[in-house]
Design a protein around this motif. Structure first.
Motif, PDB file in Angstrom:
ATOM      1  N   LYS A   2       0.717  -1.391  -0.233  1.00  0.00           N
ATOM      2  CA  LYS A   2      -0.276  -0.060   0.549  1.00  0.00           C
ATOM      3  C   LYS A   2       1.415   1.005  -0.582  1.00  0.00           C
ATOM      4  CE  LYS A   2      -3.661   2.077   2.230  1.00  0.00           C
ATOM      5  NZ  LYS A   2      -4.890   1.727   3.859  1.00  0.00           N
ATOM      6  N   LEU A   3       2.112   1.382   0.430  1.00  0.00           N
ATOM      7  CA  LEU A   3       2.858   2.071   0.495  1.00  0.00           C
ATOM      8  C   LEU A   3       3.547   2.718  -0.953  1.00  0.00           C
ATOM      9  CD1 LEU A   3       3.987   4.588   2.335  1.00  0.00           C
ATOM     10  CD2 LEU A   3       6.521   2.533   2.823  1.00  0.00           C
ATOM     11  N   ILE A   4       4.279   1.513  -1.190  1.00  0.00           N
ATOM     12  CA  ILE A   4       3.920   1.973  -2.880  1.00  0.00           C
ATOM     13  C   ILE A   4       3.630   2.077  -3.643  1.00  0.00           C
ATOM     14  CG2 ILE A   4       5.481   0.205  -4.723  1.00  0.00           C
ATOM     15  CD1 ILE A   4       7.175  -0.970  -2.891  1.00  0.00           C
ATOM     16  N   GLY A   5       2.449   1.200  -3.578  1.00  0.00           N
ATOM     17  CA  GLY A   5       0.796   2.112  -4.109  1.00  0.00           C
ATOM     18  C   GLY A   5       1.235   3.920  -4.128  1.00  0.00           C
ATOM     19  N   LYS A   6       0.765   4.592  -2.778  1.00  0.00           N
ATOM     20  CA  LYS A   6       0.815   5.683  -2.877  1.00  0.00           C
ATOM     21  C   LYS A   6       2.096   6.664  -2.821  1.00  0.00           C
ATOM     22  CE  LYS A   6      -1.796   5.783   1.943  1.00  0.00           C
ATOM     23  NZ  LYS A   6      -2.229   5.859   3.325  1.00  0.00           N
ATOM     24  N   LEU A   7       3.544   6.142  -2.911  1.00  0.00           N
ATOM     25  CA  LEU A   7       4.179   6.632  -3.328  1.00  0.00           C
ATOM     26  C   LEU A   7       4.630   6.790  -4.906  1.00  0.00           C
ATOM     27  CD1 LEU A   7       6.946   5.232  -1.111  1.00  0.00           C
ATOM     28  CD2 LEU A   7       5.999   7.432  -0.886  1.00  0.00           C
ATOM     29  N   ALA A   8       3.809   5.372  -5.939  1.00  0.00           N
ATOM     30  CA  ALA A   8       4.026   5.656  -7.075  1.00  0.00           C
ATOM     31  C   ALA A   8       3.397   7.001  -7.489  1.00  0.00           C
ATOM     32  CB  ALA A   8       3.471   4.291  -7.351  1.00  0.00           C
ATOM     33  N   LEU A   9       1.787   6.747  -6.595  1.00  0.00           N
ATOM     34  CA  LEU A   9       0.594   8.009  -6.647  1.00  0.00           C
ATOM     35  C   LEU A   9       1.213   9.575  -6.750  1.00  0.00           C
ATOM     36  CD1 LEU A   9      -2.307   9.004  -7.551  1.00  0.00           C
ATOM     37  CD2 LEU A   9      -3.064   8.531  -5.540  1.00  0.00           C
ATOM     38  N   ILE A  10       1.614   9.171  -5.861  1.00  0.00           N
ATOM     39  CA  ILE A  10       2.661  10.599  -5.573  1.00  0.00           C
ATOM     40  C   ILE A  10       3.079  10.975  -6.668  1.00  0.00           C
ATOM     41  CG2 ILE A  10       4.609  11.858  -3.700  1.00  0.00           C
ATOM     42  CD1 ILE A  10       3.082  10.764  -1.753  1.00  0.00           C
ATOM     43  N   GLY A  11       4.505  10.392  -7.106  1.00  0.00           N
ATOM     44  CA  GLY A  11       4.916   9.827  -8.218  1.00  0.00           C
ATOM     45  C   GLY A  11       4.788  11.339  -9.143  1.00  0.00           C
ATOM     46  N   PHE A  12       3.354  10.053  -9.553  1.00  0.00           N
ATOM     47  CA  PHE A  12       2.791  10.408 -10.906  1.00  0.00           C
ATOM     48  C   PHE A  12       2.341  12.006 -10.827  1.00  0.00           C
ATOM     49  CE2 PHE A  12      -0.717  10.104 -13.355  1.00  0.00           C
ATOM     50  CZ  PHE A  12      -0.698   9.984 -14.415  1.00  0.00           C
ATOM     51  N   ILE A  13       1.516  12.260  -9.544  1.00  0.00           N
ATOM     52  CA  ILE A  13       1.144  13.661  -9.607  1.00  0.00           C
ATOM     53  C   ILE A  13       2.041  14.541  -9.790  1.00  0.00           C
ATOM     54  CG2 ILE A  13       0.018  15.285  -7.541  1.00  0.00           C
ATOM     55  CD1 ILE A  13      -1.495  12.846  -7.110  1.00  0.00           C
ATOM     56  N   ALA A  14       3.332  14.370  -9.341  1.00  0.00           N
ATOM     57  CA  ALA A  14       4.230  15.576  -8.907  1.00  0.00           C
ATOM     58  C   ALA A  14       4.745  15.603 -10.569  1.00  0.00           C
ATOM     59  CB  ALA A  14       5.617  15.242  -8.152  1.00  0.00           C
ATOM     60  N   GLY A  15       4.752  14.060 -10.710  1.00  0.00           N
ATOM     61  CA  GLY A  15       5.005  14.030 -12.897  1.00  0.00           C
ATOM     62  C   GLY A  15       4.135  15.418 -13.207  1.00  0.00           C
ATOM     63  N   LEU A  16       2.905  15.407 -13.347  1.00  0.00           N
ATOM     64  CA  LEU A  16       2.161  15.956 -14.033  1.00  0.00           C
ATOM     65  C   LEU A  16       2.147  17.327 -13.343  1.00  0.00           C
ATOM     66  CD1 LEU A  16      -0.920  13.524 -14.086  1.00  0.00           C
ATOM     67  CD2 LEU A  16       0.832  13.731 -15.139  1.00  0.00           C
ATOM     68  N   LEU A  62       7.834   7.067 -15.687  1.00  0.00           N
ATOM     69  CA  LEU A  62       7.641   6.678 -15.209  1.00  0.00           C
ATOM     70  C   LEU A  62       8.902   6.508 -14.264  1.00  0.00           C
ATOM     71  CD1 LEU A  62       8.523   3.060 -14.306  1.00  0.00           C
ATOM     72  CD2 LEU A  62       9.262   3.311 -16.247  1.00  0.00           C
ATOM     73  N   THR A  63      10.146   7.887 -14.928  1.00  0.00           N
ATOM     74  CA  THR A  63      10.892   7.835 -13.858  1.00  0.00           C
ATOM     75  C   THR A  63      10.670   9.063 -12.510  1.00  0.00           C
ATOM     76  OG1 THR A  63      12.558   8.580 -16.316  1.00  0.00           O
ATOM     77  CG2 THR A  63      13.262  10.252 -14.442  1.00  0.00           C
ATOM     78  N   CYS A  64       9.529   9.374 -12.952  1.00  0.00           N
ATOM     79  CA  CYS A  64       9.019  10.642 -11.548  1.00  0.00           C
ATOM     80  C   CYS A  64       7.874   9.331 -10.461  1.00  0.00           C
ATOM     81  CB  CYS A  64       7.993  11.380 -11.811  1.00  0.00           C
ATOM     82  SG  CYS A  64       8.580  12.744 -12.529  1.00  0.00           S
ATOM     83  N   ILE A  65       7.944   8.413 -10.750  1.00  0.00           N
ATOM     84  CA  ILE A  65       7.588   7.413  -9.707  1.00  0.00           C
ATOM     85  C   ILE A  65       8.454   7.054  -9.092  1.00  0.00           C
ATOM     86  CG2 ILE A  65       6.151   5.312 -10.055  1.00  0.00           C
ATOM     87  CD1 ILE A  65       4.270   6.448 -12.086  1.00  0.00           C
ATOM     88  N   VAL A  66       9.442   6.550  -9.889  1.00  0.00           N
ATOM     89  CA  VAL A  66      11.174   5.617  -9.531  1.00  0.00           C
ATOM     90  C   VAL A  66      11.608   6.631  -8.739  1.00  0.00           C
ATOM     91  CG1 VAL A  66      13.011   4.153 -10.187  1.00  0.00           C
ATOM     92  CG2 VAL A  66      10.899   3.465 -11.651  1.00  0.00           C
ATOM     93  N   SER A  67      11.423   7.950  -9.277  1.00  0.00           N
ATOM     94  CA  SER A  67      12.449   8.572  -8.460  1.00  0.00           C
ATOM     95  C   SER A  67      11.903   8.724  -6.755  1.00  0.00           C
ATOM     96  CB  SER A  67      12.941   9.589  -8.807  1.00  0.00           C
ATOM     97  OG  SER A  67      11.582  11.000  -9.382  1.00  0.00           O
ATOM     98  N   ALA A  68      10.718   8.873  -6.959  1.00  0.00           N
ATOM     99  CA  ALA A  68       9.629   9.338  -6.070  1.00  0.00           C
ATOM    100  C   ALA A  68       9.727   8.558  -4.044  1.00  0.00           C
ATOM    101  CB  ALA A  68       8.268  10.004  -5.813  1.00  0.00           C
ATOM    102  N   VAL A  69       9.614   7.282  -5.267  1.00  0.00           N
ATOM    103  CA  VAL A  69       9.362   5.763  -4.416  1.00  0.00           C
ATOM    104  C   VAL A  69      10.778   6.046  -3.511  1.00  0.00           C
ATOM    105  CG1 VAL A  69       9.508   3.466  -4.908  1.00  0.00           C
ATOM    106  CG2 VAL A  69       8.332   4.585  -5.183  1.00  0.00           C
ATOM    107  N   VAL A  70      12.508   5.425  -4.369  1.00  0.00           N
ATOM    108  CA  VAL A  70      13.649   5.614  -4.153  1.00  0.00           C
ATOM    109  C   VAL A  70      13.853   6.709  -3.232  1.00  0.00           C
ATOM    110  CG1 VAL A  70      16.278   5.371  -5.390  1.00  0.00           C
ATOM    111  CG2 VAL A  70      14.081   4.111  -6.292  1.00  0.00           C
TER     112      VAL A  70
END
Length: 141
Positions: A2-16, A62-70
């Motif tokens: 669930k945490l990784i999903g939230k982080l992925a969503l955060i990275g996606f939103i921030a990327g937009l 993908l770059t935004c999502i991965v960078s937020a999670v990492v």
């Protein structure tokens, strides 16, 4: 998970948000820094994939999502994962350094375009602020 999903969503939103900020910069100033968000022509194999616009968009996201999670997990051992400033600092510095990849491409902006570098770096500071702010508000671990 669930945490990784939230982080992925955060990275996606921030990327937009980053796309929107850089597009506004392009409209207002004419700076070509926006183009670099979707440029992947310096990556072997990937640079042959089509359609180019879709691959560029997916590459950016993908770059935004991965960078937020990492980065979240890199900051966690130091207890800094819910502070905004580390995200702003890392993405600003990292973005500023990644601008140099434009030297590997025929697409704009030019490597020596100082104004584009400033806008690119500031855009990534906004990206970091969005990532850090959303993590601070949405992650309760």
């Amino acid at each position: 998970m669930k945490l990784i999903g939230k982080l992925a969503l955060i990275g996606f939103i921030a990327g937009l948000v980053l796309i929107a900020v850089m597009k506004v910069v392009q409209w207002v100033t004419g700076s070509p820094a926006y183009v670099l968000l979707f440029n992947f022509d310096y990556i072997p194999v990937v640079n042959t994939w089509e359609p180019v616009w879709l691959v560029g968009f997916m590459f950016h996201n993908l770059t935004c999502i991965v960078s937020a999670v990492v980065l979240y997990y890199m900051l966690r051992p130091f207890g800094m994962e819910k502070q905004i400033l580390p995200y702003v600092a890392v993405y600003s510095i990292g973005g500023g350094l990644l601008f140099s990849l434009t030297a590997l491409s025929d697409q704009p902006p030019d490597f020596s375009d100082g104004e584009a570098w400033v806008w690119w770096t500031l855009g990534h500071a906004v990206f970091g602020w969005v990532v850090g702010s959303l993590i601070k508000r949405w992650i309760w671990t």
